[in-house]
Design a protein around this motif. Sequence first.
Motif, mmCIF file in Angstrom:
data_model
loop_
_atom_site.group_PDB
_atom_site.id
_atom_site.type_symbol
_atom_site.label_atom_id
_atom_site.label_comp_id
_atom_site.label_asym_id
_atom_site.label_seq_id
_atom_site.Cartn_x
_atom_site.Cartn_y
_atom_site.Cartn_z
ATOM 1 N N GLY A 54 0.797 -1.221 0.000
ATOM 2 C CA GLY A 54 0.000 0.000 0.000
ATOM 3 C C GLY A 54 0.828 1.268 0.000
ATOM 4 O O GLY A 54 0.424 2.287 0.567
ATOM 5 N N ALA A 55 1.990 1.237 -0.642
ATOM 6 C CA ALA A 55 2.884 2.398 -0.632
ATOM 7 C C ALA A 55 2.365 3.558 -1.474
ATOM 8 O O ALA A 55 2.749 4.710 -1.255
ATOM 9 C CB ALA A 55 4.270 1.984 -1.128
ATOM 10 N N VAL A 56 1.501 3.276 -2.455
ATOM 11 C CA VAL A 56 0.947 4.317 -3.328
ATOM 12 C C VAL A 56 -0.566 4.351 -3.123
ATOM 13 O O VAL A 56 -1.278 3.434 -3.547
ATOM 14 C CB VAL A 56 1.279 4.051 -4.808
ATOM 15 C CG1 VAL A 56 0.718 5.163 -5.689
ATOM 16 C CG2 VAL A 56 2.786 3.917 -5.003
ATOM 17 N N ALA A 57 -1.055 5.402 -2.484
ATOM 18 C CA ALA A 57 -2.470 5.468 -2.116
ATOM 19 C C ALA A 57 -3.385 5.551 -3.332
ATOM 20 O O ALA A 57 -4.526 5.080 -3.292
ATOM 21 C CB ALA A 57 -2.710 6.669 -1.200
ATOM 22 N N SER A 58 -2.910 6.128 -4.426
ATOM 23 C CA SER A 58 -3.754 6.326 -5.609
ATOM 24 C C SER A 58 -3.833 5.092 -6.506
ATOM 25 O O SER A 58 -4.587 5.073 -7.476
ATOM 26 C CB SER A 58 -3.245 7.510 -6.422
ATOM 27 O OG SER A 58 -1.897 7.284 -6.846
ATOM 28 N N ALA A 59 -3.069 4.044 -6.193
ATOM 29 C CA ALA A 59 -3.062 2.835 -7.010
ATOM 30 C C ALA A 59 -3.974 1.787 -6.395
ATOM 31 O O ALA A 59 -4.201 1.766 -5.182
ATOM 32 C CB ALA A 59 -1.642 2.285 -7.133
ATOM 33 N N GLU A 60 -4.493 0.893 -7.265
ATOM 34 C CA GLU A 60 -5.341 -0.193 -6.766
ATOM 35 C C GLU A 60 -4.527 -1.260 -6.025
ATOM 36 O O GLU A 60 -5.063 -1.981 -5.199
ATOM 37 C CB GLU A 60 -6.109 -0.845 -7.923
ATOM 38 C CG GLU A 60 -7.380 -0.127 -8.323
ATOM 39 C CD GLU A 60 -7.120 1.151 -9.101
ATOM 40 O OE1 GLU A 60 -7.831 2.151 -8.851
ATOM 41 O OE2 GLU A 60 -6.208 1.160 -9.955
ATOM 42 N N GLY A 61 -3.255 -1.340 -6.352
ATOM 43 C CA GLY A 61 -2.359 -2.258 -5.657
ATOM 44 C C GLY A 61 -0.944 -1.710 -5.740
ATOM 45 O O GLY A 61 -0.533 -1.204 -6.791
ATOM 46 N N SER A 62 -0.190 -1.777 -4.648
ATOM 47 C CA SER A 62 1.170 -1.231 -4.676
ATOM 48 C C SER A 62 2.013 -1.864 -3.590
ATOM 49 O O SER A 62 1.494 -2.422 -2.610
ATOM 50 C CB SER A 62 1.156 0.296 -4.502
ATOM 51 O OG SER A 62 0.606 0.648 -3.242
ATOM 52 N N ALA A 63 3.317 -1.789 -3.777
ATOM 53 C CA ALA A 63 4.243 -2.351 -2.789
ATOM 54 C C ALA A 63 5.622 -1.734 -2.960
ATOM 55 O O ALA A 63 6.034 -1.401 -4.082
ATOM 56 C CB ALA A 63 4.328 -3.868 -2.927
ATOM 57 N N LEU A 64 6.312 -1.585 -1.849
ATOM 58 C CA LEU A 64 7.704 -1.141 -1.834
ATOM 59 C C LEU A 64 8.542 -2.299 -1.327
ATOM 60 O O LEU A 64 8.354 -2.765 -0.202
ATOM 61 C CB LEU A 64 7.875 0.080 -0.927
ATOM 62 C CG LEU A 64 9.287 0.676 -0.848
ATOM 63 C CD1 LEU A 64 9.622 1.411 -2.148
ATOM 64 C CD2 LEU A 64 9.403 1.624 0.345
ATOM 65 N N ALA A 65 9.443 -2.796 -2.167
ATOM 66 C CA ALA A 65 10.285 -3.941 -1.807
ATOM 67 C C ALA A 65 11.745 -3.500 -1.739
ATOM 68 O O ALA A 65 12.230 -2.806 -2.636
ATOM 69 C CB ALA A 65 10.121 -5.068 -2.819
#
Length: 312
Positions: A54-65
């Motif tokens: 959930g790293a990007v609030a405006s995206a339906e799905g997101s991740a920071l790895a």
Amino acid sequence: MGLPDAPGDLSSEVDVDAFRRLFPLRFYERHLTESIRPDGRPLGRARDTTIALGAVASAEGSALAKIGSTTMLAAIKMEVMTPSMDSPDEGCIAIDFHMPPICSPIVRPGRPAEIAPVVSKQLSDTYFKALTSYMCCCSSGMINLKELSLVSGKAAWMAYLDIYCLDADGALFDAALLSAVAAFSHLQIPAVSLNDDGKIVVVSEENGGKLEKDAVNKERMKLTLKSIPFSLTCVLHKNYILADPTAEEESIMETVVTVVLDSSSQLVSLYKPGGPVLAYTSAIQDCVALTRQRMKELQKILDEANSGMEVD
């Protein structure tokens, strides 16, 4: 006065940092003989790894790895499209990999990084193989594209996956694949309905979350992920195998092998782009064994990240 041939004599005359810059390979080989790396890791150990969903609030799905210093940000945006006539009941996935100048001093503004299209092609090939295995056998494959279908032959989801490299410190494909997998595990497909004109309308908070007419899916949905692919990149030097190399290690020891296994330990792909060291069968088997061990670690990290999101 000439430089001494023995690494020990040389290192006694100059400081460690200068020796490392002037003779990087000899510097590493001194560590390899003791089965240790300059950062203190054993040869077969990967760097510390974290996933933040959930790293990007405006995206339906997101991740920071993050794998060591290597950092990837993946974001998925969903759009309604008309499916192809060949696959009227399936959606589609488009993958794009970006390397902005901020990620590495070797990436110059206005010029695309040479490795960017290579990593992008690897990602696309990996997902294509995962999707193909799903279509060939219901018990395998990561994503079922039929889950992205809305109205047969008329509407389906297009998932745009963008991966941004924020710090390029080696094993870029591993971190990019991990961020992509994590973003899909976080993905929530928007609720949609049919309006009075018979068109698909995304139900958003702006319209109060109300369905305009006939519901296609009444609430946000998550994809069913199976046989998730995980990868490990190794560098080969003489008889040594170094797992999860840094950018410095990749530049010094140029033979790279990347193994991709799914969560059921099935081989998805093996990638070796040349290099001076021959990949003998025993070396490949050792790389696969290291990847199998790494896969379990990454699966646990991903599960913990998803469990943390459920608690929140």
